[in-house]
Design an enzyme around this catalytic site. Structure first.
Site, short mmCIF file in Angstrom:
data_model
loop_
_atom_site.label_atom_id
_atom_site.label_comp_id
_atom_site.label_asym_id
_atom_site.label_seq_id
_atom_site.Cartn_x
_atom_site.Cartn_y
_atom_site.Cartn_z
N ASP A 255 0.89 -1.16 0.00
CA ASP A 255 0.00 0.00 0.00
C ASP A 255 0.93 1.21 0.00
O ASP A 255 2.12 1.10 0.31
CB ASP A 255 -0.91 -0.02 1.23
C1 GLC Z 1 -4.23 4.31 -0.37
C2 GLC Z 1 -5.12 3.10 -0.15
C3 GLC Z 1 -5.00 2.07 -1.24
C4 GLC Z 1 -4.77 2.79 -2.55
C5 GLC Z 1 -3.39 3.41 -2.48
C6 GLC Z 1 -3.10 4.27 -3.72
O1 GLC Z 1 -3.65 4.66 0.86
O2 GLC Z 1 -5.02 2.44 1.11
O3 GLC Z 1 -6.21 1.31 -1.24
O4 GLC Z 1 -4.86 1.88 -3.63
O5 GLC Z 1 -3.20 4.19 -1.33
O6 GLC Z 1 -3.95 5.36 -3.76
#
Ligand code: GLC
Length: 728
Positions: A255
């Site tokens: 993430d």
């Molecule tokens: C965010 C989310 C994730 C997302 C990523 C990119 O923090 O937790 O679900 O795909 O970052 O935006």
């Protein structure tokens, strides 16, 4: 001859890695053999906010990723969270995945994956950052709207077709957030501990299905920690379980900001580090991508012999495989964007997702008879695709409920906001002064007195502390004084239909006074037409709840063991920690086993017609290992409208050596029945369906003894019981 030799020699043989007819593993090995150590390390981290390196020297393209599960996010700047303000990236906003789960229809999941995949392909994305399958453990989790409910079997069955159809577009699914990201409070640091039974029976199954049955090409590590180690480089999670137990051959992607340690990232199965030094949504620190944990520091550790280069070869293989499956797949289609087909798909899914919770007969509203309708509630007009976090979308169109109701019931439909919320993001919330709220409420109540029917469209929205990433809800009741508004509206006019939109359950203190309640979801582009067609009866509602609606928050399992269980406790030295003391008793497993009735149970949903459940038949009275039990039950539409009925099959183990829920969902069938038509719902029960996870033996076991098949229209509305026994 010489000429021929020269011309022949001049046409060099295509390198294996570029030969699309060669087996993918041969291409991976050939590419790897041509790469330098530096090029392999660069494959393992971001080069921009949403892309990671390829190997330019070899003509191996970079990987482009995009949120999110409900549609392709607007183009983001190269290296910050700002939107690039393109003019060609408006998309179809598909229904949130809670809505997809509420259809209980795997065909809808296949349609969803195909259509969202076509949009991601057209937008030239190689990885779509979704679907999310984190289990709905508490109604306060800000991101439940992105996920597929409280039951691992339903979530697992519903995620597989989405992944398969998505990936046919040459776009990788990135199943998230692996694992135990079941709340937003302290999401980047909370250290979750739980029993292996809860892990294997509740929180892993949907991910396992996504990987083993869905064949997901990538998976996203969650922000939180488990057993003291961050998920994005968690040895037990990523190596022992994902790779060794499940045989995952895809790519593990963090993430955004989920990596925290080079050695762990090097050794514990992480492949691509994204978004480091960011909070995943809004902030980032000044750094170069060479500062990433899997960039210069990693290269240095390998060069110093502190970690083996076998680690980077393993990572590079996984990244190359992802590239060959997506960016370098020369056979992939071209996709399409915001087409009528995609809008029709969004409408079809939305239609099948809306749940009729209560109806004393006031619904459906016949447009021929109802001209003087008042619509109240901000969600009748609010753009609910904006906000909510990374799943927000720049929709080409959003057809609002108010517009659609006016199209259906005529221009006489009046509107009163009833309440107002500001526009706020993530951890913030704009507070509207009470006098403004009071005047909006009084105006709506006054107008209700002169209407035939009032349709209230409120609920939650994508503001911070509502259905929104990076913060949890602070209360279980509807916010902004809505309970009072509904009470005063129904006092002013008893013909009140509540048609709320939310991604979470909420209290309904006014339920007994209200003749009808519809639960709608964030349906995106076609939210208005879907809701109007259900309210008018053009569509017979067929959705069922993918999660329980507790009467009050204290009735929920996660909220029954003090703060350590939810939201966790903050430990000064070690950070926040949490224990899932509700264990395997999540959702209806809690309500039914503890005999705490929900306001509306898991699997509940009504129709404008009636269904009769006939007498079930069973192929045997007992099964042994290797045998199956076939259960058939005739379902008849006894009403005067075509309808769809979701028939649910639960298994109950009468006696077990370890505690078990009184019932567990192990099958469901959605039947379409014309008036008077009877169809058999047919189920095959296997020995695997009888098993529970024995965490001491670390294996799934079915214990000989008596079981029951429970056939229900919901988890509590059990229509038939079929006893049987199992022996080894
Ligand atoms: C965010 C989310 C994730 C997302 C990523 C990119 O923090 O937790 O679900 O795909 O970052 O935006």
């Amino acid at each position: 001859m010489a000429l021929a030799a020269i011309s022949f020699g001049a046409i060099a043989k295509t390198p294996v890695y570029l030969d699309r007819t060669a087996p993918i593993e041969a291409r991976v090995e050939d590419a790897l053999s041509r790469m330098t150590l530096e090029e392999k390390v660069r494959l393992c981290h971001a080069q921009a906010k949403f892309s990671s390196h390829g190997v330019p020297r070899l003509g191996i393209p970079e990987i482009w990723m995009s949120d999110g599960p409900h549609g392709v996010r607007g183009e983001v700047n190269w290296n910050d969270w700002g939107y690039a303000r393109w003019t060609n990236d408006s998309v179809t906003a598909f229904p949130a995945l809670t809505a997809l789960a509420a259809t209980w229809n795997p065909e809808m999941s296949a349609i969803y994956g195909k259509n969202v995949g076509e949009e991601a392909r057209f937008r030239e994305k190689d990885v779509l950052l979704g679907p999310g399958v984190n289990i709905y453990r508490t109604p306060l989790n800000g991101r439940n709207f992105e996920y597929m409910g409280e039951d691992p079997y339903l979530a697992g069955e519903m995620v597989v077709p989405y992944i398969k159809e998505l990936q046919k577009n040459g776009v990788a699914a990135c199943v998230k957030h692996f694992a135990l990201n079941n709340q937003e409070k302290w999401r980047s640091s909370v250290d979750v501990s739980l029993s292996d039974r809860a892990l294997y029976e509740i929180y892993l199954p949907a991910f396992k299905k996504a990987v083993v049955d869905g064949g997901a090409w990538s998976i996203m590590g969650a922000y939180n920690r488990i057993w003291g180690q961050h998920c994005c480089h968690n040895e037990r999670l990523l190596t022992d379980i994902l790779r060794d137990e499940w045989g995952f051959d895809g790519c593990v992607i963090t993430d955004w900001g989920g990596a925290h340690d080079t050695r762990e990232a090097a050794l514990n199965g992480l492949d691509i580090e994204m978004g480091s030094y960011t909070n995943g949504l809004t902030s980032e620190s000044e750094f170069t991508f060479d500062d990433y944990f899997l960039a210069r520091p990693y290269l240095a550790m390998i060069q110093k012999g502190e970690v083996s280069d076998s680690t980077v070869n393993a990572k590079a293989r996984n990244v190359l495989r992802l590239i060959f499956r997506t960016a370098m797949d020369t056979e992939k289609p071209f996709g399409s964007l915001a087409s009528k087909e995609h809008y029709d798909a969004a409408k079809q899914i939305g239609d099948e997702s809306i749940v009729l919770l209560k109806n004393n007969g006031i619904l459906p509203l016949d447009p021929a008879k109802h001209k003087n309708i008042l619509v109240v509630g901000e969600n009748a007009t609010r753009m609910l695709n904006q906000g909510g976090g990374s799943s927000e979308l720049k929709a080409k169109d959003i057809y609002s409920p108010l517009d659609a109701l006016r199209k259906t019931f005529g221009k006489g439909v009046r509107y009163a906001a009833g309440y107002k919320t500001g526009r706020s993001l993530y951890e913030s919330e704009e507070i509207i002064p009470q006098p403004i709220l009071d005047s909006l409420r009084r105006e709506a109540v006054e107008m209700a007195k002169t209407a035939d029917v009032v349709i209230y469209i409120g609920g939650l929205n994508k503001n911070g502390f509502q259905d929104c990433e990076s913060s949890d809800r602070r209360e279980y009741n509807l916010p902004w004084g809505q309970d009072r508004i509904i009470e005063e509206l129904v006092a002013a006019n008893p013909n009140l239909v509540v048609a709320n939109i939310s991604g979470n359950a909420y209290a309904m203190p006014w339920l007994d006074k209200v003749p009808a309640v519809i639960q709608s979801w964030y349906l995106g582009t076609m939210i208005g037409p879907s809701m109007a067609d259900v309210i008018s009866g053009k569509v017979n509602p067929s959705g069922k709840l993918p999660f329980s609606f507790p009467k009050r928050i204290e009735d929920n399992g996660a909220h029954s063991f003090g703060e350590i269980c939810y939201p966790g406790v903050e430990d000064a030295s070690k950070g926040p920690r949490q224990e899932y003391l509700d264990d395997i008793f999540v959702g209806y497993r809690w309500h039914d086993t503890k005999k705490i009735p929900a306001l509306f149970p898991f699997g509940h949903g009504l129709s404008y017609t009636k269904f009769n459940y006939g007498k079930p038949t069973a192929s045997a009275k007992q099964i042994k290992d290797g045998e199956t039990l076939t259960i058939e039950i005739p379902i008849t539409n006894t009403g005067d409208k075509e309808g769809k009925e979701i028939v649910q099959l639960y298994i109950s183990d009468e006696k077990s050596s370890l505690p078990r829920p009184v019932k567990e969902l192990k099958g469901f069938k959605k039947l379409t029945l014309a008036p008077g038509q009877t169809q058999n719902a047919s189920f095959t029960v296997t020995v695997d369906d009888l098993k529970f996870f024995d965490d001491k033996a670390h294996e799934w076991v079915a214990e000989p003894g008596k079981f029951k098949v429970l056939i229900g229209a919901s988890s509590t509305d059990i229509k038939a019981t079929v006893p049987f026994s199992y022996s080894k």
